[in-house]
Design a protein around this motif. Structure first.
Motif, PDB file in Angstrom:
ATOM      1  N   ILE A  35       0.718  -1.339  -0.197  1.00  0.00           N
ATOM      2  CA  ILE A  35      -0.605  -0.169   0.249  1.00  0.00           C
ATOM      3  C   ILE A  35       0.525   1.263  -0.153  1.00  0.00           C
ATOM      4  CG2 ILE A  35      -2.120  -0.971   1.424  1.00  0.00           C
ATOM      5  CD1 ILE A  35      -0.844   1.006   4.041  1.00  0.00           C
ATOM      6  N   VAL A  80       0.796   4.835   1.747  1.00  0.00           N
ATOM      7  CA  VAL A  80       0.571   5.608   2.820  1.00  0.00           C
ATOM      8  C   VAL A  80       0.174   6.505   2.452  1.00  0.00           C
ATOM      9  CG1 VAL A  80       0.702   5.989   5.147  1.00  0.00           C
ATOM     10  CG2 VAL A  80       1.385   3.829   4.093  1.00  0.00           C
ATOM     11  N   THR A 114       4.687   0.313  13.179  1.00  0.00           N
ATOM     12  CA  THR A 114       4.812   0.601  11.581  1.00  0.00           C
ATOM     13  C   THR A 114       6.471   0.250  11.143  1.00  0.00           C
ATOM     14  OG1 THR A 114       5.092   2.891  11.021  1.00  0.00           O
ATOM     15  CG2 THR A 114       2.888   1.835  10.967  1.00  0.00           C
ATOM     16  N   ASN A 133       4.519  -0.427   7.086  1.00  0.00           N
ATOM     17  CA  ASN A 133       2.688  -0.752   6.506  1.00  0.00           C
ATOM     18  C   ASN A 133       2.189  -1.338   6.444  1.00  0.00           C
ATOM     19  OD1 ASN A 133       3.473   2.646   7.396  1.00  0.00           O
ATOM     20  ND2 ASN A 133       4.473   2.809   6.010  1.00  0.00           N
ATOM     21  N   SER A 134       3.118  -1.845   5.047  1.00  0.00           N
ATOM     22  CA  SER A 134       2.432  -2.957   4.250  1.00  0.00           C
ATOM     23  C   SER A 134       1.212  -3.785   4.831  1.00  0.00           C
ATOM     24  CB  SER A 134       3.053  -3.296   2.768  1.00  0.00           C
ATOM     25  OG  SER A 134       3.056  -1.558   1.796  1.00  0.00           O
ATOM     26  N   TYR A 144      -0.949  -3.216   7.291  1.00  0.00           N
ATOM     27  CA  TYR A 144      -2.142  -3.316   6.728  1.00  0.00           C
ATOM     28  C   TYR A 144      -2.857  -4.678   6.608  1.00  0.00           C
ATOM     29  CZ  TYR A 144      -6.046  -1.718   2.563  1.00  0.00           C
ATOM     30  OH  TYR A 144      -6.598  -2.198   1.814  1.00  0.00           O
ATOM     31  N   SER A 145      -1.978  -5.332   5.793  1.00  0.00           N
ATOM     32  CA  SER A 145      -2.768  -6.670   5.375  1.00  0.00           C
ATOM     33  C   SER A 145      -2.789  -7.711   6.330  1.00  0.00           C
ATOM     34  CB  SER A 145      -1.088  -6.965   4.319  1.00  0.00           C
ATOM     35  OG  SER A 145      -0.658  -6.508   3.443  1.00  0.00           O
ATOM     36  N   GLN A 182     -11.419  -1.919   4.595  1.00  0.00           N
ATOM     37  CA  GLN A 182     -10.059  -1.442   4.238  1.00  0.00           C
ATOM     38  C   GLN A 182      -9.678  -0.135   4.356  1.00  0.00           C
ATOM     39  OE1 GLN A 182     -10.823  -3.148  -0.155  1.00  0.00           O
ATOM     40  NE2 GLN A 182     -10.277  -5.284   0.989  1.00  0.00           N
ATOM     41  N   ALA A 186      -8.599   0.535   8.157  1.00  0.00           N
ATOM     42  CA  ALA A 186      -7.211  -0.151   8.133  1.00  0.00           C
ATOM     43  C   ALA A 186      -6.217   0.900   7.444  1.00  0.00           C
ATOM     44  CB  ALA A 186      -7.168  -1.595   7.583  1.00  0.00           C
ATOM     45  N   HIS A 187      -6.565   1.868   6.344  1.00  0.00           N
ATOM     46  CA  HIS A 187      -5.657   2.541   6.111  1.00  0.00           C
ATOM     47  C   HIS A 187      -5.099   3.724   6.144  1.00  0.00           C
ATOM     48  CE1 HIS A 187      -4.541   2.661   1.555  1.00  0.00           C
ATOM     49  NE2 HIS A 187      -4.955   1.446   1.724  1.00  0.00           N
ATOM     50  N   VAL A 238      -3.443   2.672   9.502  1.00  0.00           N
ATOM     51  CA  VAL A 238      -1.979   3.193   8.996  1.00  0.00           C
ATOM     52  C   VAL A 238      -0.815   3.979   9.210  1.00  0.00           C
ATOM     53  CG1 VAL A 238      -0.746   1.928   7.672  1.00  0.00           C
ATOM     54  CG2 VAL A 238      -1.961   0.498   8.362  1.00  0.00           C
ATOM     55  N   SER A 239      -1.855   4.731   8.696  1.00  0.00           N
ATOM     56  CA  SER A 239      -1.324   6.439   8.651  1.00  0.00           C
ATOM     57  C   SER A 239      -1.091   6.795   9.640  1.00  0.00           C
ATOM     58  CB  SER A 239      -2.360   7.105   7.395  1.00  0.00           C
ATOM     59  OG  SER A 239      -2.648   6.559   5.818  1.00  0.00           O
TER      60      SER A 239
END
Lengths: 418, 213
Positions: free
Chosen positions: B27, B29, B108, B115-116, B119-120, B162, B165-166, B169-170
């Motif tokens: 992803i 970010v 993270t 980050n990926s 998120y995953s 999703q 979740a994004h 993560v941000s």
């Protein structure tokens, strides 16, 4: 006024003659390539590490219960603390990169040969100090990889004959890596750079006695030497600019690539990471350690793999000047050896599988083999080259330099040159 | 020798068995203040009950530009200087999960994939045929499916999870590296300055060396 001050000093301290002798008038071969920039760069990186390190030490706390927190304090709350820390963590890698290139240049051009053996050996001592400093510094963030890396490496000293267990406890200050290890590593991590500085002074005094080697491999006569300043100061500063661009690109844009993810987790003696890896600059030696099935043998092989460079002046029996430049066989050996080190680094990074172990053992075998066979190979190559005849340009160079050296005392007596 | 090289080259193309883990969704970010602000919102509702964020202080959020009223609502009785510690005591956490939920300040940066990975992991929850929730990325996880991915069946619901979740993560990406934006900006100036300086030094060198050619 300035002149008067300098005169005053000169009567008490050889300032002007020192600057003239070692800098403005210091004769340097004019044919040095950019590969000769790396000694200067190593000095700069050392300075950067010392300066950022001193400021980091003002905010860091060497106590197992707060060490990790104090790093986060530096990263978040200290003004530009993140910059200091990233410069220091990236600087460690930059230091090894510069030193390895510096060593590779010495090996390629045969600069370790007479009369520069002491340069090579003091350099070897500096490499050991650098490795020790880097290893101890890596414990200080007190992350998982710090803790387990230190545990694994100090544990290797169990291989010391007879007193192995005592040595390990002595190094750690405890039966396991803990607060006592952290405080002593911090103290030594602060001390060792100053030993390195002292070593660098010895290295430089030796350098200014035997003078720089050069790509031709022949000690050039005066006509081919030019003053260090301004020619090589300008060249070194240009090289420094290029280096700083690369260094700060990592510091500002990819600083986390120099910090293992696992090391952002606080040290926990109860949880072993899946995969303990040393920093990239230790990987080839780590691979050699793991390639020997027996622990004592592995440790011995690892220490030998670092120390064996010191034997190069004895192992290389060739009389051909200029290192790999005029020696086709040695050149091939050099490049395969570099490739071999990369292979070892690759093997050292991955957890051992039957495949990587096999590759690691072949590479380890080749690593030591290339040193042990060098006396015979270099001797045979030497005889072959002399029988075949050296290339005409190098014969011409050797002859012209010989003449130059013969007439030099006469010209000096006549007062043509000073 | 040739054989050895061949083995070596082949080896480079075979990814070692240990690296065979669930594929991470890569992803990009969103580092904007708005995304981070939405992220803190979701974080306070879905994560902060159990997870602490001990290296982040409420004042840091204010410093980043997050809405002051929102911060006052989140921090409740805590001072602006307080660390964002979790609401759950360690004992209660041990009772519920058998372990203390990890601090998320550095999350993270503390996992391969960063980050990926996070998120995953957050969207990696699914229902097993036995009706249990499990996770593709981290099957042994003790954490319940806080965002409700495993129960989300229709696409609208899934994309909502999703998006959440994004945002989380941000926020956590900012929390792990709060000076990133400053670092990148300063970086362009420093590199720009160094390029000009190096070009000048190059010309100085040429000028100096032209005397002896």
């Amino acid at each position: 006024m300035a002149n008067k001050i300098i005169q005053w000093i000169d009567r008490r301290f050889p300032l002007t003659s020192f600057v003239k002798h070692e800098l403005t008038g210091y004769p340097t071969p004019r044919n040095l390539s950019y590969w000769w920039n790396f000694g200067f760069l190593a000095g700069i990186v050392l300075t950067l590490q010392v300066v950022t390190g001193i400021f980091l030490a003002m905010h860091y706390k060497p106590d197992a219960s707060v060490a990790f927190d104090s790093i986060q304090h530096i990263m978040r709350d200290v003004n530009y603390g993140w910059l200091l820390r990233f410069m220091h963590s990236t600087g460690a890698s930059a230091f090894f990169l510069v030193i390895y290139i510096h060593m590779a240049r010495t090996l390629y051009y045969g600069s370790y040969r007479a009369p520069r053996e002491l340069m090579w050996w003091t350099g070897q001592g500096l490499l050991l100090l650098l490795m020790a400093t880097a290893f101890m510094g890596y414990l200080l963030p007190w992350g998982q990889m710090s803790f387990w890396g230190a545990t694994v490496i100090t544990n290797l000293f169990r291989a010391t004959p007879f007193i192995g267990d005592q040595v390990v406890v002595w190094l750690r200050g405890d039966y396991a890596v803990g607060d006592d290890t952290l405080t002593r590593f911090f103290a030594l991590h602060y001390l060792f750079p100053f030993l390195i500085i002292a070593g660098v002074v010895v290295h430089l005094v030796a350098l200014h006695t035997v003078r720089s080697s050069n790509p031709s491999g022949i000690d050039l006569a005066d006509k081919d030497n030019i003053p260090f300043h301004p020619y090589f100061t300008s060249k070194d500063f240009f090289g420094l600019g290029v280096f700083l661009i690369a260094y700060f690109t990592v510091v500002f844009f990819f600083p986390h690539s120099m910090i293992e993810a696992e090391n952002n987790i606080p040290a926990n003696p109860m949880v072993t990471p899946n995969h303990i890896v040393p920093e990239w600059y230790f990987l080839p030696f780590y691979a050699i350690l793991r390639s020997v099935p027996n622990m004592v043998g592995g440790v011995a092989a690892m220490f030998l793999s670092v120390m064996i460079f010191a034997f190069m002046p004895f192992l290389d029996r060739s009389r051909i000047p200029g290192g790999a430049r005029y020696r086709p066989v040695y050149r091939v050996l050099f490049f395969i050896f570099m490739l071999d080190i990369l292979v070892l680094g690759y093997v050292g990074y991955y957890p051992p599988t039957s495949q990587t172990i096999a590759i690691g053992q072949v590479a380890t075998f080749y690593y030591f083999g290339s040193f042990l066979l060098l006396p015979f190979i270099s001797k045979a190559e030497d005889q072959w080259l002399f029988k075949k005849g050296l290339p005409p340009n190098i014969i011409a160079l050797i002859e012209s330099e010989a003449i130059e050296k013969r007439i030099l005392p006469q010209r000096r007596r006549r007062g043509d040159i000073t | 020798m040739n054989k050895f090289i061949a083995v070596l080259v082949l080896h480079c193309f075979i990814s070692p068995a240990w690296a065979e883990e669930a594929k991470l969704e890569k992803i990009q970010v969103d580092t904007s203040v708005l995304a981070v602000e939405r992220g803190v919102d979701t974080f306070m509702n879905a994560c902060h009950g159990c997870h602490s964020l001990k290296y982040v202080h409420y004042r840091d959020l204010a410093g980043f530009g997050v809405n002051k009223d929102k911060i006052s609502a989140w921090r409740g009785d805590s001072t602006l200087d307080a660390a964002m510690t979790s609401l759950m005591s360690d004992d209660a956490a041990m009772q519920s999960f058998g372990k203390i939920p990890p601090d998320l300040s550095m999350m993270t940066k503390a996992r391969e994939g960063g980050n990926s990975y996070l998120y995953s992991y957050l969207i990696g929850y699914y229902l097993t045929p036995e009706g249990m929730t499990s996770n593709h990325v981290f099957p042994e996880t003790k954490m319940p499916d806080a965002l409700g991915m495993s129960g989300a069946t229709d696409p609208a619901q899934r994309s909502e999870v999703q998006a959440k979740a994004h945002d989380i993560v941000s926020f956590l990406s900012w929390a792990a590296d709060p000076h990133e934006a400053e670092r990148l900006t300063l970086g362009y100036y420093v590199i720009g300055y160094l390029i000009i300086l190096t070009l000048l030094l190059y010309n100085v060198m040429l000028a100096v060396w032209s005397k002896i050619k």
